[in-house]
Design a protein around this motif. Structure first.
Motif, PDB file in Angstrom:
ATOM      1  N   THR A  47       0.844  -1.187   0.000  1.00 12.02           N
ATOM      2  CA  THR A  47       0.000   0.000   0.000  1.00 12.02           C
ATOM      3  C   THR A  47       0.885   1.244   0.000  1.00 12.02           C
ATOM      4  OG1 THR A  47      -1.662   1.236   1.270  1.00 12.02           O
ATOM      5  CG2 THR A  47      -0.133  -0.123   2.517  1.00 12.02           C
ATOM      6  N   PRO A  48       0.414   2.346  -0.625  1.00 15.97           N
ATOM      7  CA  PRO A  48       1.194   3.593  -0.571  1.00 15.97           C
ATOM      8  C   PRO A  48       0.934   4.401   0.691  1.00 15.97           C
ATOM      9  CG  PRO A  48      -0.711   3.871  -1.994  1.00 15.97           C
ATOM     10  CD  PRO A  48      -0.737   2.438  -1.540  1.00 15.97           C
ATOM     11  N   VAL A  49      -0.014   3.979   1.509  1.00 14.43           N
ATOM     12  CA  VAL A  49      -0.388   4.716   2.715  1.00 14.43           C
ATOM     13  C   VAL A  49       0.411   4.178   3.894  1.00 14.43           C
ATOM     14  CG1 VAL A  49      -2.280   5.446   4.207  1.00 14.43           C
ATOM     15  CG2 VAL A  49      -2.698   5.021   1.760  1.00 14.43           C
ATOM     16  N   ALA A  50       1.307   4.981   4.425  1.00 19.13           N
ATOM     17  CA  ALA A  50       2.189   4.534   5.515  1.00 19.13           C
ATOM     18  C   ALA A  50       1.406   4.203   6.773  1.00 19.13           C
ATOM     19  CB  ALA A  50       3.242   5.608   5.808  1.00 19.13           C
ATOM     20  N   GLU A  51       0.273   4.910   7.006  1.00 17.65           N
ATOM     21  CA  GLU A  51      -0.517   4.661   8.214  1.00 17.65           C
ATOM     22  C   GLU A  51      -1.130   3.264   8.233  1.00 17.65           C
ATOM     23  OE1 GLU A  51      -0.669   7.282   6.347  1.00 17.65           O
ATOM     24  OE2 GLU A  51       0.121   8.868   7.668  1.00 17.65           O
ATOM     25  N   GLU A  52      -1.284   2.656   7.066  1.00 14.53           N
ATOM     26  CA  GLU A  52      -1.881   1.324   6.986  1.00 14.53           C
ATOM     27  C   GLU A  52      -0.845   0.215   7.167  1.00 14.53           C
ATOM     28  OE1 GLU A  52      -3.767   1.378   3.211  1.00 14.53           O
ATOM     29  OE2 GLU A  52      -5.491   2.547   3.894  1.00 14.53           O
ATOM     30  N   SER A  53       0.427   0.604   7.319  1.00 16.26           N
ATOM     31  CA  SER A  53       1.490  -0.379   7.507  1.00 16.26           C
ATOM     32  C   SER A  53       1.735  -0.617   8.995  1.00 16.26           C
ATOM     33  CB  SER A  53       2.777   0.097   6.826  1.00 16.26           C
ATOM     34  OG  SER A  53       3.800  -0.870   6.955  1.00 16.26           O
ATOM     35  N   ARG A  54       0.761  -1.208   9.637  1.00 11.04           N
ATOM     36  CA  ARG A  54       0.900  -1.562  11.053  1.00 11.04           C
ATOM     37  C   ARG A  54       0.031  -2.774  11.336  1.00 11.04           C
ATOM     38  NH1 ARG A  54      -3.365   0.402  14.084  1.00 11.04           N
ATOM     39  NH2 ARG A  54      -4.819   1.786  12.969  1.00 11.04           N
ATOM     40  N   MET A  55       0.417  -3.527  12.348  1.00  6.98           N
ATOM     41  CA  MET A  55      -0.298  -4.746  12.691  1.00  6.98           C
ATOM     42  C   MET A  55      -1.245  -4.484  13.848  1.00  6.98           C
ATOM     43  SD  MET A  55       2.833  -7.506  12.444  1.00  6.98           S
ATOM     44  CE  MET A  55       1.830  -8.832  13.142  1.00  6.98           C
ATOM     45  N   PRO A  56      -2.499  -4.913  13.730  1.00  5.64           N
ATOM     46  CA  PRO A  56      -3.415  -4.781  14.868  1.00  5.64           C
ATOM     47  C   PRO A  56      -3.042  -5.737  15.991  1.00  5.64           C
ATOM     48  CG  PRO A  56      -4.454  -5.986  13.074  1.00  5.64           C
ATOM     49  CD  PRO A  56      -3.143  -5.488  12.547  1.00  5.64           C
ATOM     50  N   VAL A  57      -3.679  -5.577  17.131  1.00  2.00           N
ATOM     51  CA  VAL A  57      -3.375  -6.411  18.298  1.00  2.00           C
ATOM     52  C   VAL A  57      -3.624  -7.883  17.981  1.00  2.00           C
ATOM     53  CG1 VAL A  57      -3.988  -6.892  20.694  1.00  2.00           C
ATOM     54  CG2 VAL A  57      -3.890  -4.528  19.876  1.00  2.00           C
ATOM     55  N   LYS A  72       9.474   2.217  -4.761  1.00  2.00           N
ATOM     56  CA  LYS A  72       8.304   2.798  -5.432  1.00  2.00           C
ATOM     57  C   LYS A  72       7.414   3.570  -4.467  1.00  2.00           C
ATOM     58  CE  LYS A  72       7.844  -0.837  -8.965  1.00  2.00           C
ATOM     59  NZ  LYS A  72       6.906  -1.851  -9.537  1.00  2.00           N
ATOM     60  N   GLY A  73       7.799   3.620  -3.210  1.00  2.00           N
ATOM     61  CA  GLY A  73       6.993   4.310  -2.224  1.00  2.00           C
ATOM     62  C   GLY A  73       5.896   3.456  -1.626  1.00  2.00           C
ATOM     63  N   LEU A  74       5.993   2.128  -1.759  1.00  2.00           N
ATOM     64  CA  LEU A  74       4.973   1.216  -1.249  1.00  2.00           C
ATOM     65  C   LEU A  74       5.487   0.483  -0.016  1.00  2.00           C
ATOM     66  CD1 LEU A  74       3.755  -0.356  -4.622  1.00  2.00           C
ATOM     67  CD2 LEU A  74       2.777   1.585  -3.397  1.00  2.00           C
ATOM     68  N   VAL A  75       4.596   0.221   0.919  1.00  2.00           N
ATOM     69  CA  VAL A  75       4.946  -0.494   2.145  1.00  2.00           C
ATOM     70  C   VAL A  75       3.959  -1.635   2.340  1.00  2.00           C
ATOM     71  CG1 VAL A  75       6.036   1.459   3.300  1.00  2.00           C
ATOM     72  CG2 VAL A  75       3.557   1.161   3.469  1.00  2.00           C
ATOM     73  N   LEU A  76       4.317  -2.574   3.202  1.00  2.00           N
ATOM     74  CA  LEU A  76       3.451  -3.719   3.473  1.00  2.00           C
ATOM     75  C   LEU A  76       2.231  -3.298   4.277  1.00  2.00           C
ATOM     76  CD1 LEU A  76       6.102  -6.441   4.402  1.00  2.00           C
ATOM     77  CD2 LEU A  76       4.542  -6.521   2.449  1.00  2.00           C
ATOM     78  N   ASP A  77       1.086  -3.894   3.942  1.00  2.00           N
ATOM     79  CA  ASP A  77      -0.102  -3.678   4.758  1.00  2.00           C
ATOM     80  C   ASP A  77      -0.084  -4.655   5.935  1.00  2.00           C
ATOM     81  OD1 ASP A  77      -0.820  -6.148   3.715  1.00  2.00           O
ATOM     82  OD2 ASP A  77      -2.429  -5.382   2.452  1.00  2.00           O
ATOM     83  N   SER A  78      -1.162  -4.692   6.720  1.00  2.00           N
ATOM     84  CA  SER A  78      -1.179  -5.509   7.932  1.00  2.00           C
ATOM     85  C   SER A  78      -1.032  -6.995   7.630  1.00  2.00           C
ATOM     86  CB  SER A  78      -2.473  -5.260   8.707  1.00  2.00           C
ATOM     87  OG  SER A  78      -3.605  -5.553   7.906  1.00  2.00           O
ATOM     88  N   ASN A  79      -1.648  -7.471   6.537  1.00  2.00           N
ATOM     89  CA  ASN A  79      -1.539  -8.892   6.190  1.00  2.00           C
ATOM     90  C   ASN A  79      -0.136  -9.247   5.730  1.00  2.00           C
ATOM     91  OD1 ASN A  79      -4.475  -9.915   6.350  1.00  2.00           O
ATOM     92  ND2 ASN A  79      -4.681  -8.086   5.086  1.00  2.00           N
ATOM     93  N   GLY A  80       0.475  -8.361   4.955  1.00  2.00           N
ATOM     94  CA  GLY A  80       1.841  -8.595   4.519  1.00  2.00           C
ATOM     95  C   GLY A  80       2.819  -8.579   5.679  1.00  2.00           C
TER      96      GLY A  80
END
Length: 318
Positions: free
Chosen positions: A199-209, A252-260
């Motif tokens: 995802t290009p959104v850095a805020e979405e690159s985090r894992m939930p509890v 490319k400015g992309l980061v892993l989402d929570s599943n990745g």
């Protein structure tokens, strides 16, 4: 003139209005392709990852344990054991969950490769079911997994000696062909899914509890899968491919989402667990003899029959 009148073109559609009748909707139909530039982000698949981890522990890791613990009177040695029924359920549930995981990817993934991988997975796991069923049931007759087939006391005295070749063939189907056709498509499907977890959104690159709570059991299962299946090379190549893809997408400015992140961190912790396992058994001379070569990764069940088999002695009367 009649028949020579020009057809009037469709009027231009207003922004946001539906396309004319007969127009294919994007993303619909058998051959439709999702727009990869939209970068839709999937929420953490708590249900799928939980079911996936649970059934891996119960149906894969738990099947030989169930076979040893449950009374033999319930499952005679000439009939399928409880572990075999666990394996049958695993062979049905796991490909179903893998397909559901692929369906939830925000990116269109190569369908043909996914389908062929699932077919190979089911075939390899089914081959393994038969070989593993016989090999594990030999434990009750005194078979020792830390020894090769020909070195086992209950095998080397068989007559005629061609029976030993038959047991080696069974071992080949179980440990080599079955494992290859099972694990190669398994890790390939996980990697294919991983390619869509950016995802290009850095805020979405985090894992939930919930992901943090599941990453431990998931990593521990992968440790068992890699060590017992003797697939370290396959695992490490998959992990390196993941790392390379992460670095490539980062440019490319992309980061892993929570599943990745969940999948990537599971593989990292798995590598640490494998390193600890090897360090612990580094000076075990008997296991060193069974696993020669540069890559020394003992199987947990070989360790069990060598150091803990006295907990479940062989049933000589059988």
């Amino acid at each position: 003139m009649q028949g020579s009148a020009r057809r009037r073109p469709f009027p231009a559609a207003a922004p946001g209005s539906p396309p004319p009748a007969g127009t294919l909707f994007p993303g619909r139909g058998h051959g439709a392709v999702k727009g990869e530039d939209s970068f839709k982000t999937s929420p953490f698949h708590l249900d799928l990852w939980f079911y996936f981890t649970l059934q891996n522990w119960v149906l894969d890791f738990g099947r030989p344990i169930a076979m040893i613990i449950l009374p033999l009177e319930w499952f005679p040695l000439n009939k399928p054991s409880a572990g075999d029924y666990f394996h049958m359920a695993y062979n049905v549930i796991t490909p179903f969950l893998l397909l559901k995981l692929i369906e939830r990817s925000p990116k269109t993934l190569p369908r043909s490769m996914v389908y062929v991988s699932i077919i190979m997975f089911v075939m390899g796991a089914s081959i393994h079911l038969v070989g593993d069923s016989v090999n594990h049931r030999l434990i009750f007759s005194g078979y020792q997994h830390h020894l090769s087939v020909r070195e086992n006391p209950i095998i080397r005295n068989l007559r005629p000696e061609t029976l030993i070749d038959s047991f080696e063939l069974l071992y080949y189907y179980d440990e080599y062909l079955g494992h290859s056709m099972w694990y190669i498509p398994f890790f390939l499907i996980l990697f294919i899914y991983f390619t869509g977890c950016f995802t290009p959104v850095a805020e979405e690159s985090r894992m939930p509890v919930a992901a943090l709570l599941l990453v431990g059991p998931s990593s521990l299962y992968y440790w068992y899968l890699v060590t017992e299946g003797q697939i370290f090379i396959l695992y490490i190549f998959t992990f390196f491919a993941m790392m390379a893809l992460v670095m490539h997408q980062k440019r490319k400015g992309l980061v892993l989402d929570s599943n990745g992140l969940f999948l990537f961190y599971s593989f990292i912790i798995t590598l640490l667990l494998i390193a600890g396992w090897v360090a612990w058994l580094w000076n075990d001379k008997i296991l060193r003899k069974k696993y020669p070569g540069v890559i020394y990764i003992p199987e947990p069940w070989a360790f069990y029959t060598l150091h803990m088999s006295n907990l479940h002695p062989a049933k000589e009367s059988l």
